[in-house]
Scaffold this active site. Structure first.
Site, PDB file in Angstrom:
ATOM      1  CB  CYS A  91      -0.931  -0.067   1.288  1.00 48.81           C
ATOM      2  SG  CYS A  91      -1.412   1.569   1.723  1.00 48.81           S
ATOM      3  CB  CYS A 111       0.580   1.620   4.215  1.00 50.51           C
ATOM      4  SG  CYS A 111      -1.139   0.665   3.930  1.00 50.51           S
TER       5      CYS A 111
END
Length: 430
Positions: free
Chosen positions: A55, A58
């Site tokens: 991600c 993230c």
């Protein structure tokens, strides 16, 4: 018998390792199924980042959490930061309803709430300090009051009881701790009374520094009256509608007078907001809000923006809204008078009920795409590719891996232009 003894010894060693205490060392804790519950029960305040290695959001969030962790760990009442690889520990992610990445949960005394605040390290620290603060802080000097207000920052409203005992607002301090700072000033000067604009005591002063608003309550200091004052001042007089403020609006029992403009950053829109503020002061039984089509078209379009803008409606936060006959559109000239006529028409019942277009409000507010659906789609694609590859006599393993990687590298379509810049940088990815 020897085998049983060896097996018992292995279990004992494993249990001892599992029982090793988690320490506060200023680093981000790595959690999984073996230590998650222990961490949540061991610390009063712990922020948990459920992430996926692939991600992009993230990856950008990770260094910010690393920078914030030592600062928060050194607070008088420490706040720990932890993370869980939700892509690996799927059972733990499902248990906590993680449906997109990153999902950040704040556990206060074991009770989780989703964290939707800023993602930059310095702002995140200031925001999270609220959760480790006292329910009601006791201030004993002018400098203590000023320091408290400065430390509180602009993320939450501040309530200061001058000449009040902390027990008077203690229940409200506990109930609304997630939404505001609460304090009582025991000793203060007349100069401070001038600074905070109250002329007698006892008084409860509310400050919303983000919107430069101040209000004072002189009583009666009974539960219902106090709570009404607090609830009304959790939200600014005229609130810009966003995904964050919609949650506050939804929790408030009042209907909202919603003004829809083309672009809330235009000068004429800002002038209209000033007029709305005056109307809001005289109609505290209603919430006043505004939204720009340019900023949040997905939401604004629910109220038929095909008609001339600006327009005003009364919305009960369900799937219907009221249009006032003859006063829906706010013309460019003498808008103050038109706002007054709109409110008079609403009070007198000269309204038409209309239905929101598109998805319901609750569907809009909870628009996150369920990650389980992603797994199902990926699985179906993999099966189809496997069948296709077997038909060609090729190796399916590499194709399945690439298909999954292609899937997860796609950014989420749920991020919209209407979300704030700070939140956009750390928004979830499906």
């Amino acid at each position: 018998m020897k085998i049983w003894l060896v097996f018992s010894l292995v279990l004992l060693i494993h249990s001892c390792r599992a029982a090793e205490p988690l320490t506060v060392d200023g680093k981000v804790l790595i959690l999984d199924e073996s230590n998650f519950d222990s961490a949540i029960s061991s610390f009063d305040h712990i922020l948990v980042d459920f992430y996926a290695p692939w991600c992009g959001h993230c990856k950008r969030l990770s260094p910010e959490l690393d920078a914030a962790a030592p600062v928060l760990a050194n607070l008088k009442e420490p706040i720990l930061i932890a993370k869980v690889d939700a892509d690996k520990h799927t059972r733990l992610a499902r248990k906590h309803d993680v449906d997109a990445y990153p999902t950040i949960l704040m556990f206060n005394h074991g009770v989780p709430t989703e964290y939707r605040g800023p993602r930059k390290a310095d702002l995140l620290v200031r925001y999270l300090k609220k959760f480790a603060a006292s329910d009601v802080s006791v201030l004993d000097s002018d400098s203590a009051v000023n320091s408290f207000v400065e430390e509180a920052g602009t993320f939450f409203p501040v309530f200061i009881g001058f000449g009040l005992d902390s027990s008077v607002i203690e229940k409200l301090g506990i109930k609304y701790k997630k939404n505001a700072w609460f304090s009582v000033a025991k000793d203060f000067s007349e100069d401070l009374m001038i600074t905070y604009d109250f002329d007698k005591i006892p008084a409860l002063v509310s400050l919303n520094q983000q919107y430069n608003e101040r209000n004072t309550f002189y009583g009666p200091f009974e539960d219902d009256f106090l709570e009404d004052f607090v609830k009304q001042n959790l939200i600014p007089l005229v609130v810009p509608v966003s995904y964050e403020t919609l949650k506050l609006i939804k929790a408030d029992g009042r209907k909202i007078v919603l003004t829809i403009v083309e672009d809330e950053n235009e000068e004429r829109s800002k002038e209209l907001v000033k007029l709305l503020r005056g109307a809001a002061s005289a109609n505290r039984d209603l919430i006043f809000g505004y939204v720009g089509v340019k900023q949040l078209d997905e939401f604004a379009d629910k109220f038929d923006t095909s008609s001339k803008l600006p327009k005003m409606v009364v919305w009960d936060k369900e799937d219907d809204y009221l249009s006032v006959v003859g006063s829906e559109n706010i013309e460019e000239e003498d808008q103050g008078t038109q706002i007054t006529k709109f409110l008079e028409g609403y009070r007198e019942g000269r309204t038409i009920k209309k239905t929101l277009s598109g998805p319901t409000f609750m569907q809009f507010l909870h628009r996150s795409f369920d990650i389980r659906m992603v797994y199902i789609v990926v699985f179906m694609i993999a099966v189809l590719m496997l069948i296709q590859t077997l038909g060609k006599g090729g190796d399916s393993g590499e194709y399945q891996r690439v298909a999954n990687q292609d899937k997860v590298d796609q950014p989420s379509s749920s991020t919209t232009e209407g979300e704030s810049k700070e939140y956009k940088e750390g928004d979830k990815e499906d």
